[in-house]
Write an enzyme that holds these catalytic residues in place. Structure first.
Site, short mmCIF file in Angstrom:
data_model
loop_
_atom_site.label_atom_id
_atom_site.label_comp_id
_atom_site.label_asym_id
_atom_site.label_seq_id
_atom_site.Cartn_x
_atom_site.Cartn_y
_atom_site.Cartn_z
N LEU A 174 16.17 -8.80 -18.13
CA LEU A 174 14.78 -8.27 -17.85
C LEU A 174 13.78 -7.93 -18.82
O LEU A 174 14.36 -7.62 -19.93
CB LEU A 174 14.83 -7.28 -16.84
CG LEU A 174 15.29 -5.83 -17.32
CD1 LEU A 174 14.23 -5.09 -18.01
CD2 LEU A 174 16.02 -4.96 -16.34
N CYS A 283 14.16 -4.46 -27.81
CA CYS A 283 15.25 -5.39 -28.12
C CYS A 283 14.83 -6.35 -29.41
O CYS A 283 15.75 -6.49 -30.16
CB CYS A 283 15.23 -6.45 -27.00
SG CYS A 283 16.25 -5.54 -25.83
C1 UDX Z 1 12.54 -8.83 -23.85
C2 UDX Z 1 12.99 -10.19 -23.43
O1 UDX Z 1 11.91 -10.75 -22.74
C3 UDX Z 1 14.02 -9.80 -22.31
O2 UDX Z 1 14.69 -10.97 -22.08
C4 UDX Z 1 15.23 -9.01 -23.14
O3 UDX Z 1 16.12 -8.59 -22.11
C5 UDX Z 1 14.61 -7.75 -23.67
O4 UDX Z 1 13.50 -8.02 -24.70
P1 UDX Z 1 10.59 -6.88 -23.24
O5 UDX Z 1 11.04 -6.41 -25.10
O6 UDX Z 1 10.78 -5.90 -22.25
O7 UDX Z 1 11.65 -7.99 -23.15
O8 UDX Z 1 9.25 -7.65 -23.23
P2 UDX Z 1 8.57 -9.03 -23.56
O9 UDX Z 1 7.65 -9.64 -22.38
O10 UDX Z 1 9.51 -9.93 -23.87
O11 UDX Z 1 7.71 -8.61 -24.82
C6 UDX Z 1 8.13 -8.40 -25.95
C7 UDX Z 1 6.89 -8.18 -27.12
O12 UDX Z 1 6.36 -9.23 -27.34
C8 UDX Z 1 5.62 -7.24 -26.65
O13 UDX Z 1 5.28 -6.61 -27.59
C9 UDX Z 1 4.79 -8.42 -26.05
O14 UDX Z 1 3.47 -8.03 -26.01
C10 UDX Z 1 4.77 -9.59 -27.07
N1 UDX Z 1 4.64 -10.82 -26.62
C11 UDX Z 1 5.27 -11.41 -25.64
C12 UDX Z 1 3.64 -11.47 -27.16
O15 UDX Z 1 2.68 -10.79 -28.22
N2 UDX Z 1 3.21 -12.68 -26.88
C13 UDX Z 1 3.75 -13.27 -25.91
O16 UDX Z 1 3.49 -14.57 -25.52
C14 UDX Z 1 4.71 -12.57 -25.32
#
Ligand code: UDX
Ligand code: ADP
Length: 474
Positions: A174, A283
């Site tokens: 998630l 993560c």
């Molecule tokens: C992540 C994984 O998506 C998930 O599968 C795992 O279990 C835990 O780690 P999460 O950290 O909750 O989830 O959020 P995520 O939506 O993946 O975003 C992580 C970071 O990347 C955020 O800081 C977000 O802003 C950034 N991000 C994400 C970007 O800068 N660009 C994108 O296109 C996507």
């Protein structure tokens, strides 16, 4: 051996344990689910009648809590009793990066896993399935097994409890902010284990709402490594697009256009190509550091270096945003007011772990800036902890830089030289630039590091705009 699962518990009532167990309880009314934590305040908050006080903000979570809490979903600190009654125990405790000792800065600190495993070893009775939910370094199941079996070898206990443990790895994919939807409609569920009946018992729970074709069965080690790999690949995409955002600003290309053009290639896909101030969250950094540690451990130094690059670009992106802000504000931010809009690591969560805002705000404060920070869901107390600095009272100015908690966008923007967007909250899409401009100091700069604002409207109001990955910035 066939398992009948009537009662489950989860050790750890955090961002993963809380929402995951809430959805399991919601989808499986015949199973009694208890979420446990050693943190008494956290459990009180989960049990709070005012659902806006839940420790985790996640769209849709409050409705599920309202439906299930006290029916078949419970939050408790009674670890001993709940473990002894459970047929299945999920481990969802934190595994942060070690800060000291061997592997400091890279290896995951497993002390909470070890402590909770020892609790299971002491209190569990009969046949118990132990499920790793937290993201763990590959081969952690081995440690868990050793601890549980050591307890079993203790003859006295063995006779008393006749214990038998079955270990499964069931990593949670998630993402925060979309947790409920991700749990209700996952792309896949991964269950790694050695005992087919134990795997089937967990699969049966998920089959209450998930197509069995989406439930993947693997060995323990593949399951553990798949979670680290998935996070590393996702983080790598963000660092790749962020590296290109810098190049766009120099060459006249536009990152939005580049991102769309490459995302339409089926082999690449459109997700995870949004540029920003760098990835945060609990993560990505931790898991890549852990991957680097494991690679070095096995002598795969080139592989370790390759993944190190992903982390380096992430820091580079944050550093360069700070440099851009300082340069545009005439080379100094000392005693200048700057509004920071957004502090969580992404929208729709109150989580700030590894949020790029922490580094960016700290650097600006060190340069002497007076920040005014607004975030719709992050509390003043949390920001104080993250910045290791108390919020000031209005009008108090410190030569060493300072920050002030703001409760509205307008409040944050009053009298500032610059407005910096650090999180992609929806409400930043419709900011009334006309009103903000009236109250800010001129010339006023907007630094949009998430490309969420209506920058054309801001420009119409004479606000100077810098947009990440665009060469048309002034
Ligand atoms: C992540 C994984 O998506 C998930 O599968 C795992 O279990 C835990 O780690 P999460 O950290 O909750 O989830 O959020 P995520 O939506 O993946 O975003 C992580 C970071 O990347 C955020 O800081 C977000 O802003 C950034 N991000 C994400 C970007 O800068 N660009 C994108 O296109 C996507
Ligand atoms: P995640 O994002 O992985 O859910 P969190 O830090 O949000 O991580 O949650 C982990 C939770 O586990 C914390 O609330 C912490 O208090 C709890 N915890 C850690 N060790 C134990 C333990 N031995 N027994 C019970 N709860 C624990």
């Amino acid at each position: 051996m066939k398992f009948e699962i009537k009662r489950i518990c989860c050790i750890g009532a955090g961002y993963v344990g809380g929402p995951t167990m809430a959805v399991i309880a919601d989808k499986c009314p015949s199973i009694r689910v208890t979420v446990l934590d050693i943190n008494n305040q956290k459990i009180l908050d989960w049990n709070d009648n005012d659902l806006s006080n839940l420790p985790v903000y996640e769209p849709g979570l409050d409705k599920i809590i309202k439906r299930c809490r006290g029916v078949n979903l419970f939050f408790s600190t009674n670890i001993k009793e709940e473990i002894s009654l459970a047929d299945m125990i999920f481990l969802s405790v934190n595994t942060p990066t070690k800060t000291k000792g061997i592997g400091a800065g890279q290896a995951s600190d497993l002390k909470w896993i070890e402590a909770s495993t020892r609790q299971i070893a002491s209190y569990a009775k009969g046949q118990t399935i132990v499920v790793e939910k937290s993201t763990l370094p590959v081969r952690t199941a081995e440690t868990i097994k050793l601890i549980l079996e050591a307890q079993n070898d203790d003859n006295n206990k063995k006779e008393e409890n006749n214990n038998q443990f079955y270990i499964l790895s069931n990593p949670e994919f998630l993402a925060e902010g979309t947790a409920i939807n991700d749990l209700e409609n996952p792309d896949r569920v991964l269950i790694g284990g050695e005992n087919e009946s134990a795997i089937s018992a967990l699969a049966k729970i998920y089959e209450n709402w998930i197509d069995p074709k989406k439930i993947l069965r693997t060995n323990l080690w593949s399951s553990e490594l798949s979670k680290l790999t998935a996070n590393a690949f996702l983080a790598q995409r963000i660092s790749s697009i962020n590296s290109i955002s810098g190049l766009c600003e120099k060459t006249g290309a536009d990152i939005g256009e580049v991102s769309k053009a490459i995302g339409m290639d089926r082999r690449i896909g459109s997700e995870f190509l949004k540029p920003g101030p760098g990835f945060g969250g609990s993560c990505f950094k931790k898991d890549i550091l852990n991957l680097i540690y494991i690679c070095n451990y096995y002598g795969l130094h080139e592989v370790a270096e390759y993944w190190e690059g992903v982390i380096k670009i992430n820091s580079w992106q944050q550093n360069r945003i700070v440099r851009v802000i300082i340069n545009k504000l005439f080379g100094t931010v000392a005693e200048k007011s700057i509004a920071i809009l957004g502090f969580s690591f992404k929208s729709n969560t109150n989580d700030t772990r590894e949020s790029p805002a922490i580094k960016i705000c700290n650097d600006l404060i060190n340069e002497g800036a007076k920040l005014k920070i607004y975030d719709p869901k992050v509390s003043k107390k949390k920001i104080e902890l993250d910045l290791n600095l108390k919020s000031t009272v209005e009008n108090i100015c410190s030569p060493n830089g300072s920050w002030l908690y703001s409760t509205t966008i307008l409040d944050a923007a009053k009298g500032v030289d610059g407005i910096v967007i650090l999180t992609d909250w929806n409400e930043f899409k419709n900011i009334n630039w006309n009103e903000l401009y009236k109250y800010s100091r001129k010339p006023t700069w907007l630094f949009d590091s998430r490309n969420v604002c209506d920058t054309d409207k801001a420009k119409e109001e004479n606000i100077k705009v810098w947009e990440l990955g665009s060469s048309s910035s002034e």
